[in-house]
Motif scaffolding. Structure first.
Motif, PDB file in Angstrom:
ATOM      1  N   LYS A  63      11.248  12.377  12.476  1.00 49.84           N
ATOM      2  CA  LYS A  63      12.652  12.432  11.940  1.00 49.84           C
ATOM      3  C   LYS A  63      12.776  12.373  10.239  1.00 49.84           C
ATOM      4  O   LYS A  63      13.391  13.210   9.952  1.00 49.84           O
ATOM      5  N   ASP A  67      13.881  15.313   7.999  1.00 51.30           N
ATOM      6  CA  ASP A  67      15.131  15.152   7.221  1.00 51.30           C
ATOM      7  C   ASP A  67      14.914  15.532   5.610  1.00 51.30           C
ATOM      8  O   ASP A  67      15.576  16.052   4.945  1.00 51.30           O
ATOM      9  N   GLU A  71      16.323  18.213   3.429  1.00 46.33           N
ATOM     10  CA  GLU A  71      16.840  17.828   2.202  1.00 46.33           C
ATOM     11  C   GLU A  71      16.195  18.635   1.039  1.00 46.33           C
ATOM     12  O   GLU A  71      17.168  19.171   0.019  1.00 46.33           O
ATOM     13  N   SER A  76      15.422  24.037   8.321  1.00 46.51           N
ATOM     14  CA  SER A  76      16.023  22.860   9.364  1.00 46.51           C
ATOM     15  C   SER A  76      14.984  23.340  10.472  1.00 46.51           C
ATOM     16  O   SER A  76      14.333  24.443  10.415  1.00 46.51           O
TER      17      SER A  76
END
Length: 127
Positions: A63, A67, A71, A76
């Motif tokens: 995760k 992330d 960012e 994604s």
């Protein structure tokens, strides 16, 4: 390993499992308008499987990596066909972009009736 070392390892694993549970439930509240008993039960079952497999740290690391990629690079998650496909936990954590209930993959994540000893999905059951 002495008793004190075992206790430290157990405490560390418990903390990771609690963190995974917290982050999953936080994500679930954002992803779903309301948590039905069916969804909540499914999430709890998956969390129990992941805790028994001892992979909470791996999921939390994944995760964090995903992330940061999102960012910093703007990428994604894409739908997968791996062991997290159909996982409500993965969906709630943002590791899977598709709602398992909508895509019809909800049975894969914890084995879907396949080899219950591995209890992680088709990729492992076929090995």
């Amino acid at each position: 390993m002495n008793k004190e070392q075992k206790r430290k390892v157990q405490l560390q694993q418990r903390t990771l499992n609690e963190s995974l549970t917290f982050q999953t439930m936080f994500g679930a509240k954002q992803k779903f308008d309301s948590l039905t008993p069916e969804i909540e039960t499914r999430i709890k079952e998956e969390l129990l499987v992941f805790a028994n497999l001892g992979i909470a740290k791996d999921l939390m690391t994944l995760k964090d990596v995903m992330d940061k990629v999102k960012e910093q690079l703007g990428y994604s998650a894409e739908p997968s066909k791996g062991i997290l496909a159909g996982s409500y936990v993965a969906y709630c954590l943002g590791l899977e972009p598709s709602n398992p209930m909508v895509t019809g993959k909800e049975k894969q994540a914890t084995g879907g009736g396949r080899n219950k000893k591995t209890a992680v999905g088709p990729a492992c059951a076929d090995r």
